[in-house]
Design a protein around this motif. Structure first.
Motif, PDB file in Angstrom:
ATOM      1  N   GLN A 127       0.817  -1.206   0.000  1.00  0.00           N
ATOM      2  CA  GLN A 127       0.000   0.000   0.000  1.00  0.00           C
ATOM      3  C   GLN A 127       0.855   1.262   0.000  1.00  0.00           C
ATOM      4  N   TYR A 128       2.038   1.181   0.580  1.00  0.00           N
ATOM      5  CA  TYR A 128       2.885   2.368   0.722  1.00  0.00           C
ATOM      6  C   TYR A 128       3.963   2.448  -0.357  1.00  0.00           C
ATOM      7  N   PHE A 129       4.544   1.307  -0.727  1.00  0.00           N
ATOM      8  CA  PHE A 129       5.658   1.355  -1.671  1.00  0.00           C
ATOM      9  C   PHE A 129       5.197   1.638  -3.106  1.00  0.00           C
ATOM     10  N   LYS A 130       3.956   1.268  -3.435  1.00  0.00           N
ATOM     11  CA  LYS A 130       3.504   1.459  -4.816  1.00  0.00           C
ATOM     12  C   LYS A 130       3.349   2.945  -5.155  1.00  0.00           C
ATOM     13  N   ASP A 131       3.234   3.792  -4.158  1.00  0.00           N
ATOM     14  CA  ASP A 131       3.059   5.226  -4.399  1.00  0.00           C
ATOM     15  C   ASP A 131       4.350   6.018  -4.218  1.00  0.00           C
ATOM     16  N   GLY A 132       5.486   5.347  -4.237  1.00  0.00           N
ATOM     17  CA  GLY A 132       6.753   6.056  -4.083  1.00  0.00           C
ATOM     18  C   GLY A 132       6.974   6.522  -2.659  1.00  0.00           C
ATOM     19  N   LEU A 133       7.090   5.566  -1.737  1.00  0.00           N
ATOM     20  CA  LEU A 133       7.168   5.882  -0.316  1.00  0.00           C
ATOM     21  C   LEU A 133       8.316   6.835  -0.002  1.00  0.00           C
ATOM     22  N   PHE A 134       9.525   6.511  -0.479  1.00  0.00           N
ATOM     23  CA  PHE A 134      10.693   7.300  -0.068  1.00  0.00           C
ATOM     24  C   PHE A 134      10.721   8.670  -0.740  1.00  0.00           C
ATOM     25  N   ASP A 135      10.126   8.792  -1.927  1.00  0.00           N
ATOM     26  CA  ASP A 135       9.977  10.122  -2.530  1.00  0.00           C
ATOM     27  C   ASP A 135       9.066  10.992  -1.662  1.00  0.00           C
ATOM     28  N   ARG A 136       8.036  10.374  -1.157  1.00  0.00           N
ATOM     29  CA  ARG A 136       7.094  11.094  -0.297  1.00  0.00           C
ATOM     30  C   ARG A 136       7.769  11.512   1.008  1.00  0.00           C
ATOM     31  N   LEU A 137       8.552  10.592   1.587  1.00  0.00           N
ATOM     32  CA  LEU A 137       9.261  10.915   2.827  1.00  0.00           C
ATOM     33  C   LEU A 137      10.321  11.983   2.598  1.00  0.00           C
ATOM     34  N   SER A 138      10.997  11.897   1.460  1.00  0.00           N
ATOM     35  CA  SER A 138      12.035  12.883   1.143  1.00  0.00           C
ATOM     36  C   SER A 138      11.431  14.273   1.005  1.00  0.00           C
ATOM     37  N   HIS A 139      10.266  14.356   0.379  1.00  0.00           N
ATOM     38  CA  HIS A 139       9.591  15.654   0.236  1.00  0.00           C
ATOM     39  C   HIS A 139       9.225  16.237   1.599  1.00  0.00           C
ATOM     40  N   LEU A 140       8.721  15.395   2.478  1.00  0.00           N
ATOM     41  CA  LEU A 140       8.362  15.867   3.820  1.00  0.00           C
ATOM     42  C   LEU A 140       9.597  16.367   4.570  1.00  0.00           C
TER      43      LEU A 140
END
Length: 633
Positions: free
Chosen positions: A47-60
């Motif tokens: 559920q989390y990795f398919k949406d680019g988890l680490f890109d999302r975390l990096s943006h935050l």
């Protein structure tokens, strides 16, 4: 061989391969942390990795924003903590995770290639094999930001073993490598967290029956001997007449102490249990009275069951001994240690302070040693923590609760700091009572888990053998779990941490004899603080009764409470609070003519006479007489 390895790695080509290997292994460890946290939260990784988890975390991380998803914020906090642990830039760690997430998370392509390549060879990789694999699987990109990580792990990744390089894929298991585990007998799965064999004894463990009791203290010099069974060497660096680090509250804007220059702590490969045994003997604590002897670290790892660990296990008589294997700091110049120095300015020796704490985990009697940050009156321990945050992170209170609980500590001093470049200063000081950090059900769950593992060890471990208790991914079982390994005969000499000489001197019945004056190191110039009372009062007869105290005398545990409470009061109110230590002192504040005789007064002592059955029947009749009540009104 060491010179040849250094010469080979001095070339940019080989060095890049080795550095990239270190980084890849570290990224795997971070990813395992993320997957484990999602598993604990019962969340699906897909559920989390398919949406680019680490890109999302990096943006935050770049924007400093807070995500609407609590899970995402927890994951980001986990990665920040891992980066902080190893002095790495969070942004660089996230950048690497973003670029490698497809390979490392979804397919784990490199890991599988690595396993397949060396499994086909069926032998340990040589330098040539290692270079061939790294050159075909890693890019020669820059290593910016990961030099601290490479420095920490370089000499632990490369092992000199008959001109071959041994590679360990589980960083948290060092200095025990995978080959040591492979030589062990088939491991036993340890019952834990609801396994079908869990809690086979039927004994329930509760935090309410632990009853932490102070049994002694010691100082341990920062530089430890490398031989964990060298009694003479450890007696020289273990100071049984301990100097306690007394707490002083820092004032606002007070600067942190400067960095200690030229300080390098030479940590041994293996920890020794000798300091605990030496202190116990000095304080006339009989080791044979306990089921489990350990350091606090091992209890904490087992009870939380969130990270991989390796613990050596031996049994002498009916007592099981635990010895940890972990990475330990080689400096005391990080912000946390400098905050501790700020809070105890008179503690100026190059040694850590430890306390011996007795407790009960279910039906098992335990004795542990734990490093103690600072003390207030009568060696009552307190925990020191600091952060740039304005308060403690509410998502990670289970670990500080467990750490303080096992040591009988109930107060955390939390410092908020600001500044940078070794010019940090105090912004605020807060005091927290740890009792309410987590729910009682969570406390009991951790204590029950700890009891189940310790009971398993008590039942299964045999004398004259050495074992490894480890939470890890076992390649034979093909799953991560807690396992008990019996060490192979060829590895026993290296992993034995209690020798026959140690057993004779510290564990047998004659260990109760006090040592000679010259058998242990004592502080020469600093004042000696002897333990005067226990930090937690333990009932002596009934294990479920409340601790009793004189109705006039202030209980010793109030010392710590008053340390916190008085900071909330202005000086005028503080002066109105008086603690007395005997009935004689009471007359200074209350006229004896109104006090009962038991408090040295003139009035007769009042004796409460409980109502009889007849009295209760009469009371009930009166209460039921509604008509009479109406007439009376």
């Amino acid at each position: 061989m060491e010179d040849e390895i250094m010469q080979a790695t001095n070339s940019s080509h080989n060095a890049m391969g080795i550095k990239n290997y270190v980084i890849a292994r570290f990224l795997y460890a971070v990813i395992d942390d993320v997957l484990m946290l999602l598993s604990d939260l019962k969340e699906s990784p897909d559920q989390y990795f398919k949406d680019g988890l680490f890109d999302r975390l990096s943006h935050l991380d770049k924007t400093g924003l807070t995500d609407s998803s609590k899970i995402i914020n927890l994951l980001l906090e986990k990665i920040k903590r891992r980066a902080l642990d190893y002095n790495l830039p969070t942004a660089e760690l996230l950048r690497r995770l973003c670029s490698r997430s497809a390979d490392l998370i979804v397919e784990k392509q490199y890991y599988n290639q690595f396993q397949d390549y060396f499994n086909q060879k069926n032998e340990s990789p040589t330098m040539t094999d290692f270079n061939k694999w790294t050159n075909s699987n890693f890019d020669d990109g820059e290593i910016s930001g990961f030099e601290p990580l490479f420095k920490i792990y370089y000499d632990k990744i490369i092992k000199d073993d008959e001109s071959e390089i041994q590679l360990t894929t589980n960083m948290s298991s060092r200095p025990i490598n995978d080959l040591t585990f492979e030589r062990c007998d088939i491991p036993r799965e340890v019952p834990i967290d609801g396994n079908e064999n869990s809690n086979v004894s039927g004994v329930k463990a509760s935090f309410e029956t632990y009853f932490a009791k102070f049994r002694g203290s010691f100082n341990l010099k920062w530089d430890h001997p490398h031989n964990p069974t060298n009694i003479e060497a450890y007696e020289k660096c273990t100071m049984v007449h301990a100097k306690a680090p007394c707490y002083r509250e820092p004032y606002r804007d007070e600067e942190f102490p400067p960095i200690l220059t030229n300080l390098v702590i030479r940590q041994p490969s293996y920890v020794s249990i000798l300091p605990l045994l030496i202190s116990a003997r000095h304080n006339k604590v009989n080791i044979q009275d306990y089921h489990i002897i350990s350091e606090r670290y091992s209890f904490r790892k087992i009870a939380m069951n969130k990270e991989d660990y390796v613990i050596s296990v031996q049994k002498i008589g009916n007592t099981v001994f635990l010895r940890r294997h972990d990475e330990r700091p080689d400096t005391m110049n990080d912000v946390g240690h400098r905050f501790e120095r700020l809070c105890m300015p008179d503690y100026n020796i190059e040694a850590s302070y430890y306390q011996l704490i007795e407790g009960n985990i279910g039906n098992l009697r335990t004795l542990i040693s734990g490093e103690t940050d600072a003390v207030v009156e009568n060696e009552h321990a307190i925990e020191l923590k600091c952060s740039k945050r304005d308060t403690m992170n509410s998502n990670y209170l289970d670990q500080p609760w467990l750490q303080t609980f096992l040591s009988g500590v109930d107060v955390i001093v939390f410092g908020t700091w600001e500044g940078a470049d070794s010019r940090e200063q105090i912004k605020a000081i807060q005091y927290f009572l740890v009792k309410g950090f987590i729910e009682e059900s969570d406390k009991n769950q951790m204590l029950q888990r700890l009891h189940d593992v310790l009971q398993f060890l008590t039942d299964r471990v045999k004398e004259d053998k050495v074992y490894l208790l480890s939470r890890r991914y076992d390649l034979n079982k093909l799953k991560r779990d807690v396992y008990l390994y019996e060490v192979a005969s060829q590895d026993q000499p290296n992993l034995t941490f209690i020798s026959s000489e140690m057993s004779d001197k510290f564990i047998n019945n004659d260990s109760m004899t006090a040592p000679q004056d010259n058998s242990v190191t004592e502080l020469e110039s600093d004042p000696v603080i002897e333990p005067q009372s226990d930090p937690v009062t333990e009932p002596q007869d009934d294990p479920v009764s409340e601790p009793q105290s004189d109705p006039v005398t202030k209980p010793q545990s109030d010392n710590k409470s008053w340390t916190i409470i008085k900071t909330w009061l202005n000086p005028t109110v503080q002066k109105k609070v008086h603690f007395i230590h005997s009935a004689d002192e009471l007359s200074e504040f209350i006229d004896p003519s109104v006090l009962p005789k038991r408090l040295n007064g003139n009035q007769p002592d009042f004796k409460y006479i409980p109502p009889t059955i007849e009295d209760e029947a009469m009371y009930n009749a009166f209460r039921a007489d509604t008509k009479g009540k109406t007439i009376a009104e």
